[in-house]
Scaffold this motif. Structure first.
Motif, PDB file in Angstrom:
ATOM      1  N   THR A   1      41.205  11.224  -6.217  1.00 13.15           N
ATOM      2  CA  THR A   1      40.214  10.180  -6.482  1.00 13.15           C
ATOM      3  C   THR A   1      40.750   8.821  -6.056  1.00 13.15           C
ATOM      4  O   THR A   1      40.039   8.037  -5.418  1.00 13.15           O
ATOM      5  CB  THR A   1      39.816  10.176  -7.969  1.00 13.15           C
ATOM      6  OG1 THR A   1      39.199  11.423  -8.273  1.00 13.15           O
ATOM      7  CG2 THR A   1      38.866   9.037  -8.293  1.00 13.15           C
ATOM      8  N   ASP A   2      42.015   8.529  -6.366  1.00 12.79           N
ATOM      9  CA  ASP A   2      42.625   7.262  -5.960  1.00 12.79           C
ATOM     10  C   ASP A   2      42.630   7.122  -4.439  1.00 12.79           C
ATOM     11  O   ASP A   2      42.330   6.050  -3.899  1.00 12.79           O
ATOM     12  CB  ASP A   2      44.059   7.152  -6.496  1.00 12.79           C
ATOM     13  CG  ASP A   2      44.110   6.982  -8.009  1.00 12.79           C
ATOM     14  OD1 ASP A   2      43.072   6.658  -8.616  1.00 12.79           O
ATOM     15  OD2 ASP A   2      45.205   7.201  -8.575  1.00 12.79           O
ATOM     16  N   CYS A   3      42.940   8.205  -3.731  1.00 15.84           N
ATOM     17  CA  CYS A   3      42.961   8.177  -2.253  1.00 15.84           C
ATOM     18  C   CYS A   3      41.558   7.968  -1.689  1.00 15.84           C
ATOM     19  O   CYS A   3      41.372   7.197  -0.744  1.00 15.84           O
ATOM     20  CB  CYS A   3      43.558   9.473  -1.711  1.00 15.84           C
ATOM     21  SG  CYS A   3      45.336   9.647  -2.021  1.00 15.84           S
ATOM     22  N   VAL A   4      40.571   8.654  -2.258  1.00 15.24           N
ATOM     23  CA  VAL A   4      39.185   8.509  -1.795  1.00 15.24           C
ATOM     24  C   VAL A   4      38.717   7.077  -2.020  1.00 15.24           C
ATOM     25  O   VAL A   4      38.103   6.459  -1.136  1.00 15.24           O
ATOM     26  CB  VAL A   4      38.252   9.519  -2.500  1.00 15.24           C
ATOM     27  CG1 VAL A   4      36.787   9.186  -2.263  1.00 15.24           C
ATOM     28  CG2 VAL A   4      38.559  10.938  -2.043  1.00 15.24           C
ATOM     29  N   MET A   5      39.004   6.526  -3.174  1.00 14.51           N
ATOM     30  CA  MET A   5      38.571   5.162  -3.472  1.00 14.51           C
ATOM     31  C   MET A   5      39.269   4.151  -2.564  1.00 14.51           C
ATOM     32  O   MET A   5      38.642   3.188  -2.109  1.00 14.51           O
ATOM     33  CB  MET A   5      38.829   4.840  -4.948  1.00 14.51           C
ATOM     34  CG  MET A   5      38.066   5.740  -5.914  1.00 14.51           C
ATOM     35  SD  MET A   5      36.298   5.824  -5.597  1.00 14.51           S
ATOM     36  CE  MET A   5      35.793   4.249  -6.194  1.00 14.51           C
ATOM     37  N   ALA A   6      40.550   4.360  -2.270  1.00 12.23           N
ATOM     38  CA  ALA A   6      41.270   3.449  -1.370  1.00 12.23           C
ATOM     39  C   ALA A   6      40.662   3.519   0.039  1.00 12.23           C
ATOM     40  O   ALA A   6      40.454   2.480   0.677  1.00 12.23           O
ATOM     41  CB  ALA A   6      42.753   3.810  -1.331  1.00 12.23           C
ATOM     42  N   ALA A   7      40.358   4.703   0.511  1.00 13.85           N
ATOM     43  CA  ALA A   7      39.741   4.853   1.833  1.00 13.85           C
ATOM     44  C   ALA A   7      38.350   4.229   1.846  1.00 13.85           C
ATOM     45  O   ALA A   7      37.966   3.572   2.820  1.00 13.85           O
ATOM     46  CB  ALA A   7      39.668   6.324   2.219  1.00 13.85           C
TER      47      ALA A   7
ATOM     48  N   ALA B   1      37.950  18.327 -14.539  1.00 17.24           N
ATOM     49  CA  ALA B   1      38.960  18.279 -13.482  1.00 17.24           C
ATOM     50  C   ALA B   1      39.474  16.866 -13.241  1.00 17.24           C
ATOM     51  O   ALA B   1      40.244  16.636 -12.306  1.00 17.24           O
ATOM     52  CB  ALA B   1      38.368  18.841 -12.193  1.00 17.24           C
ATOM     53  N   GLN B   2      39.084  15.917 -14.081  1.00 18.97           N
ATOM     54  CA  GLN B   2      39.417  14.513 -13.850  1.00 18.97           C
ATOM     55  C   GLN B   2      40.920  14.281 -13.715  1.00 18.97           C
ATOM     56  O   GLN B   2      41.361  13.596 -12.798  1.00 18.97           O
ATOM     57  CB  GLN B   2      38.857  13.660 -14.977  1.00 18.97           C
ATOM     58  CG  GLN B   2      38.951  12.183 -14.706  1.00 18.97           C
ATOM     59  CD  GLN B   2      38.085  11.372 -15.642  1.00 18.97           C
ATOM     60  OE1 GLN B   2      37.281  11.918 -16.368  1.00 18.97           O
ATOM     61  NE2 GLN B   2      38.273  10.076 -15.623  1.00 18.97           N
ATOM     62  N   THR B   3      41.711  14.854 -14.597  1.00 22.67           N
ATOM     63  CA  THR B   3      43.159  14.637 -14.550  1.00 22.67           C
ATOM     64  C   THR B   3      43.766  15.229 -13.291  1.00 22.67           C
ATOM     65  O   THR B   3      44.556  14.578 -12.612  1.00 22.67           O
ATOM     66  CB  THR B   3      43.832  15.250 -15.798  1.00 22.67           C
ATOM     67  OG1 THR B   3      43.243  14.662 -16.958  1.00 22.67           O
ATOM     68  CG2 THR B   3      45.324  14.988 -15.804  1.00 22.67           C
ATOM     69  N   SER B   4      43.365  16.449 -12.956  1.00 22.02           N
ATOM     70  CA  SER B   4      43.953  17.099 -11.783  1.00 22.02           C
ATOM     71  C   SER B   4      43.488  16.461 -10.471  1.00 22.02           C
ATOM     72  O   SER B   4      44.161  16.587  -9.454  1.00 22.02           O
ATOM     73  CB  SER B   4      43.636  18.597 -11.785  1.00 22.02           C
ATOM     74  OG  SER B   4      42.243  18.803 -11.755  1.00 22.02           O
ATOM     75  N   LEU B   5      42.377  15.751 -10.494  1.00 26.96           N
ATOM     76  CA  LEU B   5      41.869  15.101  -9.276  1.00 26.96           C
ATOM     77  C   LEU B   5      42.170  13.609  -9.228  1.00 26.96           C
ATOM     78  O   LEU B   5      41.681  12.908  -8.346  1.00 26.96           O
ATOM     79  CB  LEU B   5      40.353  15.319  -9.167  1.00 26.96           C
ATOM     80  CG  LEU B   5      39.899  16.739  -8.891  1.00 26.96           C
ATOM     81  CD1 LEU B   5      38.386  16.821  -8.896  1.00 26.96           C
ATOM     82  CD2 LEU B   5      40.452  17.237  -7.571  1.00 26.96           C
ATOM     83  N   GLU B   6      42.983  13.134 -10.157  1.00 29.03           N
ATOM     84  CA  GLU B   6      43.245  11.693 -10.241  1.00 29.03           C
ATOM     85  C   GLU B   6      43.841  11.134  -8.953  1.00 29.03           C
ATOM     86  O   GLU B   6      43.379  10.117  -8.429  1.00 29.03           O
ATOM     87  CB  GLU B   6      44.174  11.396 -11.417  1.00 29.03           C
ATOM     88  CG  GLU B   6      44.325   9.921 -11.693  1.00 29.03           C
ATOM     89  CD  GLU B   6      45.100   9.649 -12.969  1.00 29.03           C
ATOM     90  OE1 GLU B   6      45.513   8.494 -13.131  1.00 29.03           O
ATOM     91  OE2 GLU B   6      45.288  10.561 -13.793  1.00 29.03           O
ATOM     92  N   ARG B   7      44.852  11.796  -8.390  1.00 25.99           N
ATOM     93  CA  ARG B   7      45.469  11.305  -7.153  1.00 25.99           C
ATOM     94  C   ARG B   7      44.470  11.351  -5.994  1.00 25.99           C
ATOM     95  O   ARG B   7      44.365  10.402  -5.224  1.00 25.99           O
ATOM     96  CB  ARG B   7      46.718  12.112  -6.812  1.00 25.99           C
ATOM     97  CG  ARG B   7      47.365  11.658  -5.521  1.00 25.99           C
ATOM     98  CD  ARG B   7      48.853  11.996  -5.461  1.00 25.99           C
ATOM     99  NE  ARG B   7      49.444  11.993  -4.156  1.00 25.99           N
ATOM    100  CZ  ARG B   7      49.382  11.039  -3.233  1.00 25.99           C
ATOM    101  NH1 ARG B   7      48.688   9.964  -3.437  1.00 25.99           N
ATOM    102  NH2 ARG B   7      50.005  11.141  -2.079  1.00 25.99           N
TER     103      ARG B   7
END
Length: 131
Positions: A114-120, A106-112
């Protein structure tokens, strides 16, 4: 504060902890037990527990005096400042590592996401090397 006055009038002791209701998120939540062990307050007698699988409900339950529990400091900063929540033993918090885990498929579909979680996480959490 009223809960602390009622259950810990003579201090936070092993005996007092064994009788004071404890809040837990769910049956897998071991934060409270880990904290008790680190403070040398673990007992063979398990305190009465309230299971509240809701972040907001968990905080509100502690504010209402249902029990004591571990909270992320950033989540309860307002309540600590207002005095509606107090620390049992000030300065004895714990640092817990958090991980973002998902299936590789699911890495590709969760990329956005994941980016939001990492930014938070960068905004709100303490990096491991500083903990």
């Amino acid at each position: 504060p009223a809960f602390v006055a009622q259950h810990f009038a003579h201090g936070v002791t092993t005996e007092a902890i064994a009788h004071a209701p404890m809040m837990t998120y769910d049956r897998k939540d071991r934060l409270q037990e880990q904290w008790l062990q680190r403070q040398g307050l673990a007992s063979r007698q398990s305190p009465p527990k309230h299971f509240v699988p809701s972040n907001d409900g968990f905080v509100r339950g502690c504010e209402a005096g249902m029990g004591w529990g571990m909270h992320p400091r950033w989540l309860i900063q307002r309540q600590l400042g207002a005095g509606t929540l107090v620390e049992l033993l000030p300065g004895t918090g714990m640092t817990m590592p958090l991980y973002w885990v998902h299936a590789r498929s699911a890495q590709t579909s969760l990329e956005r996401l994941t980016d939001c979680v990492m930014a938070a996480a960068r905004q709100w959490l303490v990096p491991a090397e500083k903990a």
